[in-house]
Design an enzyme around this catalytic site. Sequence first.
Site, PDB file in Angstrom:
ATOM      1  N   CYS A   1       0.807  -1.220   0.000  1.00  0.00           N
ATOM      2  CA  CYS A   1       0.000   0.000   0.000  1.00  0.00           C
ATOM      3  C   CYS A   1       0.847   1.279   0.000  1.00  0.00           C
ATOM      4  CB  CYS A   1      -0.934   0.019   1.209  1.00  0.00           C
ATOM      5  SG  CYS A   1      -2.158  -1.309   1.185  1.00  0.00           S
TER       6      CYS A   1
ATOM      7  N   HIS B   1      -9.085   3.667  -1.787  1.00  0.00           N
ATOM      8  CA  HIS B   1      -7.683   3.291  -1.631  1.00  0.00           C
ATOM      9  C   HIS B   1      -7.213   2.513  -2.855  1.00  0.00           C
ATOM     10  CE1 HIS B   1      -3.979   1.795  -0.148  1.00  0.00           C
ATOM     11  NE2 HIS B   1      -4.414   0.796   0.612  1.00  0.00           N
TER      12      HIS B   1
ATOM     13  N   CYS C   1       0.054   2.225   6.710  1.00  0.00           N
ATOM     14  CA  CYS C   1       0.406   0.832   6.973  1.00  0.00           C
ATOM     15  C   CYS C   1       0.568   0.117   5.647  1.00  0.00           C
ATOM     16  CB  CYS C   1      -0.665   0.166   7.824  1.00  0.00           C
ATOM     17  SG  CYS C   1      -2.323   0.220   7.119  1.00  0.00           S
TER      18      CYS C   1
END
Length: 383
Positions: free
Chosen positions: A89, A339, A369
């Site tokens: 991510c 996202h 994260c």
Amino acid sequence: MTEAYLVEAVRTPVGRRGGGLAGVHPADLGAHVLGTLVRRSGVDPAAVDDVIFGCVDTLGPQAGNIARTSWLAAGLPEHVPGVTVDRQCGSSQQAVHFAAQAVMSGTADLVVAGGVQNMSAIPISSAMLAGRQYGFDDPFGGSAGWQARYGGQEVSQFRAAELIAAKWSLTREEMERYALESHRRAAAAVDEGRFDREIEPIAGVARDEGPRRDTTLEKMATLPTLTPDGVVTAALASQISDGAAALLVASERAVREHGLLPRARIHHLSVLADDPVYMLTGPIPATANALRRAGLTIGDIDLVEINEAFVPVVLAWLRETGADPSRVNADGGAVALGHPLGATGARLMTTLLHALEARGGRYGLQTMCEGGGTANVTIIERL
């Protein structure tokens, strides 16, 4: 060591899964922000030293070095190279770090950093699932070394979110109130045009598609949990999305020689890791480490963008850092805005830069994260 400056930052709207951007080829999503970045900054694209893009699940239309493909799809000079990075991510936040490090070291003067992801076309974890054709169930189960160290524990983002909720005693109601506020803030930002300057419309989409204006605590309470006996629901997780973002990072020499206007400087960049089973707790020690190394306190930070992969991630981070919630994801986060994995780091940085300018803040901190338990932290200073 030379300074690394942020000159320009742009993004597409973030599209919902199956929404307005679902049918756009990832290379064209990337090309759109790259072409816009060149046009808005006024930089000579032939002077760019490298293009660094983040992308996860680099399969199918996202395979074959999407950074390079996007640059060429934008009609930009063939001699400019590109490279695609995967820090899960945090991929495009890491792209910004690599770009800044190249500039700070003096080995480059103009670097484009960004990311792209079409999750409608390539579902999350596609790369992991592809391993089955080679006889491996997942990246962990077949490794003797991993098994010796971590045993047969389940490793998943969903379990990690539940572990965090339990460790920090986060109730479902508390988390749902946070999620509702994320949607409220995002909808207000859209309505007030706070994202307009950073977005370049594409495919008839001009605004982020994610914010749910009609959601309520009552509706959230009816959703099933993601795991049996858990407390985390889809309402408490980031949305599956499509999008791209890009930033121009320049040295002092490039700013001078190309007549560029720097908008912020990279004040600090670092990355740290934590327990890979808890996976999503990395931003907590990474933020403490970054503030210590930068000689700052959380009170010095005017705005924070921390990725809302899951609500427990942000609430645990808030408890441990003591940050002012009003300064954190002030215009909503991934629960509302989405996202698009490999693009999110650059999207957050783009939003952070524009928000600092709009609010007159000095320091902005970004963290997120990442799979494997890592977490990047970037602190920028508005000029």
